[in-house]
Each structure stands twice: as C-alpha cells, then as structure tokens.
Design a protein around this motif. Structure first.
Motif: not given
Length: 706
Positions: A372-376, A475-476, A481-483
């Motif tokens: 619950v509450g994770l971003p889109q 994923a965001q 981190l990759g950037g």
C-alpha cells in the motif's frame, strides 16, 4: 343655405364677450373646455346664474345628451371615446357642441354656446393582425434572407401611436440567428447561418409597444406575437466513415481512423475480411435525408486482389496474395443522388504467414503482491518473494523457441494496474487500502489477432518496517540510480582522458612516437630465426666460443640485438674521451634531439641490413652481424657472436634489472671510456693489438632498437 364665413367669425368672436356679460344674468367660466376621453362624470366648466334667471340645456343642442347642469357646474355624464367620436363624425379632432339657454323672469332668453374638445388618451394597446405565425426555414438559407415580411408582422394602434418592436427567443442557444430590420420595422430575417445539428426549431417573441422602452411614462401598452421557426435539414455534408471522432464538439466535422486487416500469404479467404476498428461503413450525416451510400476501391488495389461490396462495403478477396508486400487501399463512399458528396478512407492490409496455433499462458493463475502507498508505476512482485517482479508470459507453438515477438499484453477489468509489453505488471495508481484484486490479463498477437487470457490475483498488503537490505525499489528508483552511475562513469572517462593528455605533454613523448617505437621493437624481433638456434653451438669453433664468452662476462649483453655503430672511421672512435665516464645517463630532451638527428642521418645514408652472410672488408662505419653458422674463424675481433640466451628478449619486465646490473659491472671494471651518455661501452685493445673489439650495450630501454 350656407352661412357666410364672416358671420361665423363674428359669432365666434362675440361668444366670449356674451359669456362674460353678467348683466344678462348667466355666464360660464370657459366656453371652450377640453375633456379627456373616457372620463365621466367630469366637470366641464363652472357656471354663474344671477337671481331672477334660469339656465338650462337647450333641446336643440347636437350633443346635449352628454351633459347635465349640477348646481353651479356643467358636467359630462357619459363617457366619450376619442376614437369612436372621430370615426363616427369623421373628424380628426372630435368636439361636442352644447347650447345653454338663459331666461329671465320676463321670459326673455339668451343662448350660450359651449364647444367641448375631446382629448385623445393612450388607452389602447397595439394589435397584431396575426399574433401566431409559423415558418419552415431550410438549413442552407443564405444569411440576410427575409423570413417574414414587414406587412405580416406590423401591429396597429387605435391611438395612432408610433409602434416600437423588440425580438427575443425562448429556446436556449438559439439567440442571434434571427433579427428584425429595425426598431420600427418588424421584418424578420436570417442573421446567422443555420446548423441543423445544433438546433432544428426555435420560438421567437415579437413585442409591439406604443412607447419606447426607455420612456419614463407608465402608460405603455404592449402586444406580443409568437413566431415558430422550424429548421429543415439540407444535404450539406459528405458521407462519414464510422467510427469517427467529432472535433471541438462541432457536429459538422467528424474524423475517421484508418481501417486495417490481415491476410495469410498464398491463401485466399472466401469470407469478408475482418478489419479494425470495424467493417467499412459510411453514413450520410444529414440523417433526415439518409441518402444511399455507394462504395468503390479507387486506389492501391494492385493486381485487383481485393473487391468491395457496392452497397455493403464488405471487403473480399479475388485471388491469393503471393507477395509479402502490404496493401494500402483507398475506398471511396459517395451518395447515390449526388456523386459530388463523397469521402475516401484508407484500408491497410498486411500480408502475414499463417498462424497455426494461438498463444497460450504458462499458468492459468498468477499470484502477486504489492504494498500500500507505493508510487505510480511500481512493480507488482511475485507472491511471497518481494524482490522478484511478477511477469506474465504467453507462448506460441508457431515459433521454435515458443517466443512470439508480436505478442502484447493488456488488462481488461482493472484500471489500478497496467501491463507492459514485456509482461511486467505495474501499479497505475497509488493504492490506498489493502485487499485482493483479481485481474484478467490478455495476450494478443498483433499480427494474427489471436488472443489468450489468464487470471492475476494481486494481494495489496500494508507496508512493514524493513531493513535497508530488504528495501524494495521501484522502477523509478532504478532509473535514477542508473542515471547517477552513468554520469559518474562519464566523469571518470573524461578525467582519465585528461590525465593521459597531461602525461604525454609532461614527458614530451606523444602517443604516436611511443607506438612507433613499440612497433619497431616488435618488427626487429621478428628477424630472429629460432630454427637456427638449435644448430648454432656445433658450428662455432672453440676459439670463437671462448672469445665470445669472455666478452660477455666482462660486459653483459642486453636482451636487444647488437646495435651498429654510426661512426665512419676508427679515428672518430679513438677521439672519444678516455677518462672515466658514467656508463648510464638518464636524459630527456637531449635524447629526443639525438633520435631526431639519427633519423635524419638514416634517411641520408643508405640503409644496410645487419643480418648478412657476406663480409665487410673496409670499415664503412657499420658493424656486421652474421649468423653463427656462417662465422669465419679468421674474422677476428670484428665479429660479435650472439648466444642463444641473447635472443630471449621478449620479457620487457627484466630489462631494467639487466640495465642496472650492466651499469654496476661497468663501474667496477677499468674498461675503456664511455661515449655521449648513451650507455655505449667500448673495449679497446692496445696499439699493438691486431684488431679492436667493440661491444655495444644499450642502457636505455626507450631508445630505438635496430
């Protein structure tokens, strides 16, 4: 008999005088009073009668029935209408004529004439000849055209007042389409172009007033006429291909999407082709007319492979397709009654290989979990494994590895989750409360249009306290981190490049020069013939071996081959300083200058090979080197024999140690003098010696090797 004009004028002049003469016993205050219409009883004038006199209404008075004498007043007892009197007596300004008879006690009488003027009052409302009108107006009527003529809408007023008109509408959003020519001209005309799709009827109200709207008086009378307008649809638009999207809520423009379909190569379908988003279908947007639509293919039909039903629009095949090239058909829809009303739609037909098997899912039910509450756009993870994203996979037996690259995934009955092309399940919203969500997932082959479905059960659970190692990243977070890592890598590469550039600048040796030396070293080492090394020892005499061994013991030979001396005569050798000189000199700029000079000298002189089998009798400045098998026993000290261990010079890491060892041995021995800081050691015999022995020892590994 007509009364003379001058006599009437004299009588009218004398009347006021007679009325004021009190000697005769009777008088009135006003012999020409004015009376407003329709006002009764009304005091016309005051009368004065002297004692001994009587005043009565003469029976010969034309309008005596309207008056009476009450005490000392002459009163109007019956109401008089201005319009009625004027119409009855045909007078523009109607009046009433009254005679009063004044008589004394001696029976003598006199007559007083009273002329009463009737004043017109605004007591009548305007009247329309047709209070209700209806008109049918075609949709394509030109702006400015008269709809109802002025004569039909003009109102009359018995008071003969000027009429003022005003037009309004009772239907919302229909204002401004119709108007009247002016405030005193009620002609109705079209002010704005009509659109049947916006409204098809309206009701107008026309007001007629006998006073202006801005008049301060309260005695304004109004009449109303109702005008009903019905719009008749006209054939103004071309056919629409469905489905289509109307632009800007404007019903007059509708844009349709292209049609698309698929056929199997080398296969002819006998049924109408299935197209997306639906079959070819067009309608006449002027739906009250509903003209018949006729279909035809006007472009892109190579080899006449396809045909379209004239009335149905169904697309069928005439022959099988033998080429994998796609078709881009142009289908035209026209109205049967007017061919100028037409539209053209695009139909793309892709030619594909036949699919024998539909896709299928590996599992009938997938189980996942999300907090619950994770971003889109957060991952849905496998149930019980919060570190592994949930992935749905559909297979296809038409492919050898069962992986169909044309499969796409989507979810049917949930907007809280989405599926990516790779089968990952992501959240589409921020989930607020825990629970269980059941989703139907569909895998669709975008070429064959075959589908497979499965069920996904997602448990939405409350987030618990986790250690940093158990933290779940979205994923965001991974993208951020990759950037950051990519930016750090770029900075490191730039810094490394700067260091390389600086180092080459500090040492004054460009990379090109270093590479040149390296290549030259490798190319020279390629001249060593290892096949001859096995047979070298048997062919060498004992004397030569002992001499060579003694030379090598005194002065160790580096791994590089012997270097030819660039001196043209023995005198130049004897002219060198004989005092003790350091055997090895570390130098920078002088070394490079020497190398440049040697390269220039090398270009001027004839380049001679040092690997020879012939002898050099004359001393031409070079030292010849022969293979051991060809050494002449009588060569004397002019020949230097390279032993087997001298050829093993591939290990560059030991070069520095060998050089250091050579320097120590040279410093410990009382040998000949050293020359020009190049680490060259010359071993010279006394003047009585028949020949001189020279050994070249390179003490700097960066110098060019020959």
């Amino acid at each position: 008999m007509a009364t003379p004009h001058w006599l009437l004028m004299s009588a009218l002049f004398l009347l006021p005088l007679l009325a004021q003469v009190s000697a005769q016993g009777c008088s009135v205050s006003n012999s020409q009073p004015s009376v407003p219409e329709n006002h009764c009883p009304y005091v016309v004038t005051a009368i004065n009668v002297q004692p001994g006199f009587t005043l009565t209404i003469d029976s010969s008075s034309p309008d005596g029935q309207f008056f009476t004498i009450q005490d000392s007043e002459l009163q109007l007892t019956e109401c008089v209408d201005y319009e009625w009197v004027g119409l009855f007596f045909m007078q523009k300004d109607p009046v009433l004529l009254l005679y009063l008879r004044c008589e004394d006690s001696a029976a003598q009488s006199y007559t007083l004439e009273i002329v009463v003027t009737i004043l017109n009052e605004n007591d009548n409302s305007p009247v329309f000849a047709q209070p209700n009108l209806s008109r049918d107006v075609p949709e394509n009527t030109t702006v400015g055209t008269a709809i109802v003529a002025r004569e039909e809408l003009s109102a009359g007023d018995a008071d003969l007042d000027t009429i003022y008109y005003e037009l309004t509408t009772t239907v919302q959003d229909t204002d401004g389409y119709f108007a009247i020519r002016g405030v005193n001209n009620p002609e109705l005309y079209l002010q704005k172009a009509l659109d049947y799709d916006k409204f098809n009827s309206t009701t107008l109200l026309l007001y007629a007033r006998d006073r202006p709207v801005t008049s301060p008086t309260n005695t304004t009378h109004t009449a109303t006429a109702t005008i009903t307008i019905t719009i008749q649809q006209s054939d103004t638009r071309a056919p629409w291909f469905l489905p289509c999207t109307q632009l800007y809520n404007d019903h007059s423009v509708c844009i349709s999407s292209p049609y698309s379909g698929r056929v199997n190569i080398s296969e002819m379908s006998t049924e109408p082709l299935l197209l997306e988003p639906g079959p070819i279908y067009a309608v006449d947007p002027d739906y009250t007319i509903r003209d018949r639509i006729v279909y035809s293919i006007v472009g892109g039909n190579t080899d006449e492979v396809f045909s379209v039903g004239e009335d149905t629009g169904n697309l069928t095949m005439n022959k099988a397709v033998t080429s994998p090239d796609s078709f881009l058909l142009q289908v035209m829809a026209t109205q049967a009654s007017n061919i100028r009303k037409y539209s053209v739609a695009t139909v793309e037909i892709k030619v594909i290989n036949k699919s024998n098997f539909p896709p299928y899912f590996e599992k009938e039910i997938y189980n996942g979990m999300v907090f619950v509450g994770l971003p889109q756009k957060s991952f849905v993870y496998q149930a019980g494994d919060p570190s592994t994203p949930l992935v749905i996979t559909a297979l296809d037996q038409d492919f050898s590895d069962k992986i169909n690259p044309n499969i796409e995934y989507y979810l049917k009955n949930s907007t809280d989750f989405i599926a990516t092309k790779d089968g990952l399940i992501l959240t589409n919203v921020v989930l607020e409360s825990p629970g269980t969500v059941t989703i139907q997932a569909v895998a669709k082959d975008v070429l064959s249009l075959q589908e497979a479905s499965t069920i996904i059960v997602v448990d939405v659970i409350l987030a618990t306290a986790v250690t940093p190692s158990d933290k779940i990243y979205s994923a965001q977070d991974m993208a951020i981190l990759g950037g950051v890592l990519a930016a750090l890598l770029l900075i490191a590469l730039v810094f490394l490049g700067v260091l390389l550039w600086k180092s080459s600048k500090w040492y004054g040796k460009p990379l090109k020069s270093l590479m040149k030396k390296k290549l030259s070293k490798e190319s020279y080492r390629g001249y060593q013939n290892e096949y001859y090394q096995e047979d070298e020892q048997p062919d060498v005499s004992t004397k030569q071996t002992s001499e060579t061994s003694s030379v090598q013991e005194e002065t160790p030979v580096p791994e590089q081959p012997a270097l030819a001396l660039h001196y043209s005569s023995a005198e130049e050798t004897e002219s060198l300083p004989k005092g003790p000189v350091p055997s090895t000199v570390i130098f920078g700029q002088e070394e490079e200058e020497k190398e440049e000079k040697e390269e220039e000298a090398g270009q001027e002189k004839e380049v001679k090979s040092i690997l020879k089998t012939d002898r050099h009798v004359a001393d031409d400045g070079y030292k010849a080197v022969w293979f051991k098998t060809d050494v002449d026993p009588e060569a004397g000290e002019r020949v230097e024999v390279i032993e087997d261990n001298a050829a093993d010079d591939d290990d560059d890491d030991d070069s520095d140690q060998d050089l250091q060892k050579n320097e120590e041995e040279e410093e410990g021995s009382d040998t000949d003098s050293h020359n020009r800081g190049l680490g060259e050691s010359f071993a010279s015999a006394s003047s009585s010696s028949p020949a001189a022995e020279v050994t070249v020892n390179m003490s700097h590994t960066d110098d060019t090797e020959i």
